[in-house]
Design a protein around this motif. Structure first.
Motif, PDB file in Angstrom:
ATOM      1  N   VAL A  82       2.815  -3.601  -3.928  1.00  0.00           N
ATOM      2  CA  VAL A  82       1.571  -3.595  -4.529  1.00  0.00           C
ATOM      3  C   VAL A  82       0.410  -3.918  -3.258  1.00  0.00           C
ATOM      4  O   VAL A  82       0.456  -5.193  -3.028  1.00  0.00           O
ATOM      5  CB  VAL A  82       0.988  -3.987  -5.596  1.00  0.00           C
ATOM      6  CG1 VAL A  82      -0.299  -3.867  -6.355  1.00  0.00           C
ATOM      7  CG2 VAL A  82       1.954  -3.556  -6.858  1.00  0.00           C
ATOM      8  N   LEU A  83      -0.393  -3.128  -2.916  1.00  0.00           N
ATOM      9  CA  LEU A  83      -1.205  -3.487  -1.841  1.00  0.00           C
ATOM     10  C   LEU A  83      -2.419  -4.335  -2.542  1.00  0.00           C
ATOM     11  O   LEU A  83      -2.721  -4.242  -3.555  1.00  0.00           O
ATOM     12  CB  LEU A  83      -1.899  -2.317  -1.286  1.00  0.00           C
ATOM     13  CG  LEU A  83      -1.029  -1.105  -0.833  1.00  0.00           C
ATOM     14  CD1 LEU A  83      -1.817   0.205  -0.080  1.00  0.00           C
ATOM     15  CD2 LEU A  83       0.091  -1.642   0.293  1.00  0.00           C
ATOM     16  N   LYS A 117      -6.049  -1.955  -5.703  1.00  0.00           N
ATOM     17  CA  LYS A 117      -5.012  -1.535  -6.725  1.00  0.00           C
ATOM     18  C   LYS A 117      -5.272   0.101  -7.178  1.00  0.00           C
ATOM     19  O   LYS A 117      -4.588   0.770  -7.005  1.00  0.00           O
ATOM     20  CB  LYS A 117      -4.927  -2.408  -7.681  1.00  0.00           C
ATOM     21  CG  LYS A 117      -3.597  -2.037  -8.687  1.00  0.00           C
ATOM     22  CD  LYS A 117      -3.388  -3.116  -9.599  1.00  0.00           C
ATOM     23  CE  LYS A 117      -2.343  -2.896 -10.571  1.00  0.00           C
ATOM     24  NZ  LYS A 117      -2.430  -4.019 -11.656  1.00  0.00           N
ATOM     25  N   GLN A 119      -7.179   2.034  -5.700  1.00  0.00           N
ATOM     26  CA  GLN A 119      -7.204   3.219  -4.487  1.00  0.00           C
ATOM     27  C   GLN A 119      -5.931   3.384  -4.327  1.00  0.00           C
ATOM     28  O   GLN A 119      -5.328   4.578  -4.070  1.00  0.00           O
ATOM     29  CB  GLN A 119      -7.658   2.640  -3.250  1.00  0.00           C
ATOM     30  CG  GLN A 119      -9.309   2.311  -3.483  1.00  0.00           C
ATOM     31  CD  GLN A 119      -9.903   1.430  -2.288  1.00  0.00           C
ATOM     32  OE1 GLN A 119      -9.132   0.985  -1.403  1.00  0.00           O
ATOM     33  NE2 GLN A 119     -11.308   1.043  -2.410  1.00  0.00           N
ATOM     34  N   GLN A 120      -4.858   2.748  -4.337  1.00  0.00           N
ATOM     35  CA  GLN A 120      -3.485   2.981  -4.128  1.00  0.00           C
ATOM     36  C   GLN A 120      -2.937   3.850  -5.327  1.00  0.00           C
ATOM     37  O   GLN A 120      -2.072   4.799  -5.049  1.00  0.00           O
ATOM     38  CB  GLN A 120      -2.667   1.685  -4.302  1.00  0.00           C
ATOM     39  CG  GLN A 120      -1.124   1.895  -4.070  1.00  0.00           C
ATOM     40  CD  GLN A 120      -0.093   0.423  -4.162  1.00  0.00           C
ATOM     41  OE1 GLN A 120      -0.888  -0.509  -4.046  1.00  0.00           O
ATOM     42  NE2 GLN A 120       1.106   0.802  -4.382  1.00  0.00           N
ATOM     43  N   ALA A 123      -3.914   7.353  -4.574  1.00  0.00           N
ATOM     44  CA  ALA A 123      -3.292   7.764  -3.479  1.00  0.00           C
ATOM     45  C   ALA A 123      -1.843   8.077  -3.945  1.00  0.00           C
ATOM     46  O   ALA A 123      -1.316   9.139  -3.499  1.00  0.00           O
ATOM     47  CB  ALA A 123      -2.997   6.683  -2.283  1.00  0.00           C
ATOM     48  N   GLU A 124      -1.211   7.505  -4.944  1.00  0.00           N
ATOM     49  CA  GLU A 124       0.038   7.715  -5.443  1.00  0.00           C
ATOM     50  C   GLU A 124       0.077   9.403  -6.312  1.00  0.00           C
ATOM     51  O   GLU A 124       1.034  10.040  -5.919  1.00  0.00           O
ATOM     52  CB  GLU A 124       0.336   6.849  -6.892  1.00  0.00           C
ATOM     53  CG  GLU A 124       0.794   5.482  -5.978  1.00  0.00           C
ATOM     54  CD  GLU A 124       1.460   4.461  -7.080  1.00  0.00           C
ATOM     55  OE1 GLU A 124       1.959   5.055  -8.211  1.00  0.00           O
ATOM     56  OE2 GLU A 124       1.455   3.425  -7.028  1.00  0.00           O
ATOM     57  N   VAL A 176      -5.582   1.899   3.167  1.00  0.00           N
ATOM     58  CA  VAL A 176      -4.784   2.228   2.017  1.00  0.00           C
ATOM     59  C   VAL A 176      -3.904   3.406   2.321  1.00  0.00           C
ATOM     60  O   VAL A 176      -2.632   3.507   2.053  1.00  0.00           O
ATOM     61  CB  VAL A 176      -5.437   2.183   0.937  1.00  0.00           C
ATOM     62  CG1 VAL A 176      -4.579   2.923  -0.423  1.00  0.00           C
ATOM     63  CG2 VAL A 176      -6.220   1.111   0.404  1.00  0.00           C
ATOM     64  N   MET A 180       0.117   4.022   2.520  1.00  0.00           N
ATOM     65  CA  MET A 180       0.979   4.766   1.573  1.00  0.00           C
ATOM     66  C   MET A 180       1.559   5.923   2.407  1.00  0.00           C
ATOM     67  O   MET A 180       2.863   6.175   1.915  1.00  0.00           O
ATOM     68  CB  MET A 180       0.145   5.573   0.574  1.00  0.00           C
ATOM     69  CG  MET A 180      -0.837   4.406  -0.291  1.00  0.00           C
ATOM     70  SD  MET A 180       0.436   3.449  -1.299  1.00  0.00           S
ATOM     71  CE  MET A 180       1.154   4.635  -2.376  1.00  0.00           C
ATOM     72  N   ALA A 184       4.458   2.882   1.408  1.00  0.00           N
ATOM     73  CA  ALA A 184       4.407   1.729   0.539  1.00  0.00           C
ATOM     74  C   ALA A 184       4.983   2.358  -1.130  1.00  0.00           C
ATOM     75  O   ALA A 184       4.556   3.385  -1.057  1.00  0.00           O
ATOM     76  CB  ALA A 184       2.954   1.406   0.541  1.00  0.00           C
ATOM     77  N   ARG A 186       5.242   3.790  -4.529  1.00  0.00           N
ATOM     78  CA  ARG A 186       4.262   4.204  -5.578  1.00  0.00           C
ATOM     79  C   ARG A 186       4.708   3.497  -6.762  1.00  0.00           C
ATOM     80  O   ARG A 186       5.492   4.155  -7.771  1.00  0.00           O
ATOM     81  CB  ARG A 186       4.530   5.666  -5.667  1.00  0.00           C
ATOM     82  CG  ARG A 186       4.232   6.479  -4.429  1.00  0.00           C
ATOM     83  CD  ARG A 186       4.550   7.799  -4.618  1.00  0.00           C
ATOM     84  NE  ARG A 186       4.729   8.504  -3.078  1.00  0.00           N
ATOM     85  CZ  ARG A 186       5.416   9.937  -3.045  1.00  0.00           C
ATOM     86  NH1 ARG A 186       5.346  10.539  -3.951  1.00  0.00           N
ATOM     87  NH2 ARG A 186       5.454  10.227  -1.930  1.00  0.00           N
TER      88      ARG A 186
END
Length: 229
Positions: A82-83, A117, A119-120, A123-124, A176, A180, A184, A186
């Motif tokens: 987790v970023l 989180k 934003q990640q 992106a996922e 980010v 990803m 990174a 998902r």
């Protein structure tokens, strides 16, 4: 003595005949002698199915599938599951080609006000769509995809100029995006391919399984199909 032997022999014959009759009856109850073993197998399978149905469907998926990762993996050794803002602060300025630019723009216009989180998570969704054959097979294709109402991501065709007015926010989402794309995990949305803000409740959301609520967004994935549904 001969009488005893004769009686004993007769008893043995009767027992043998009785056993044969029992054997014949046992087989006649089933046209296939292997059905007994089959019934035992079906009983085991039924118990297993009952036990599996008691487990949350998405938990079963998580247990049986490896975490999704980006296809184009440069290096995963230093990527956290987790970023975080702290981790991003230690990363160099991000850069990349067209696909990187498309993901960075999408995160900027969709999620720049979110936590790292959040934003990640957005992106996922984009990367999950890239991996889903129902969507375009590239990041830019997913971000720019149109539908009957306009675009999948409204900012792309809302008629307003897509200008980056906050360079600091863009620099963060770009990191980010870089992480990803570089692989990174998902790990936040359980395979979601849809999301919307908490401010709305679109009718389409009822057709999908809610998988996460992070920041201002709620995430959804297709329902998992089982033998029961």
């Amino acid at each position: 003595m001969s009488v005893l032997k004769s009686w004993t022999g007769g008893a043995i014959v009767l027992l043998a005949l009785a056993g044969g009759l029992r054997a014949e009856v046992t087989v006649s109850q089933s046209n296939d002698p292997g059905e007994v073993a089959e019934q035992g197998l079906m009983s085991v399978l039924w118990q297993e199915r009952s036990a599996m149905s008691a487990i949350d469907k998405r938990r079963v998926t998580a247990l049986t599938m490896a975490p999704a990762r980006s296809k184009n993996v440069a290096s995963q050794k230093n990527l956290p599951p987790v970023l975080s803002a702290e981790w991003l602060s230690k990363q160099p300025a991000a850069n990349g080609g067209d696909q990187f630019q498309c993901l960075s723009q999408a995160l900027y216009f969709e999620a720049r006000g979110e936590s790292v989180k959040g934003q990640q998570a957005v992106a996922e969704v984009i990367l999950n769509r890239v991996d889903d054959p129902r969507f375009p097979g590239s990041i830019c294709g997913v971000v720019h995809q149109s539908n009957r109402r306009g675009c999948q991501f409204s900012w792309y065709c809302d008629g307003k100029p897509d200008r980056v007015r906050n360079p600091a926010a863009y620099a963060e989402v770009a990191k980010v995006a870089r992480a990803m794309i570089d692989g990174a995990p998902r790990s936040l949305t359980e395979g979601a391919t849809y999301f919307h803000t908490r401010a709305v409740y679109p009718s389409w959301s009822r057709r999908f399984d809610k998988t996460a609520a992070i920041g201002h967004h709620i995430f959804y994935a297709d329902p998992i199909r089982t033998a029961e549904n």
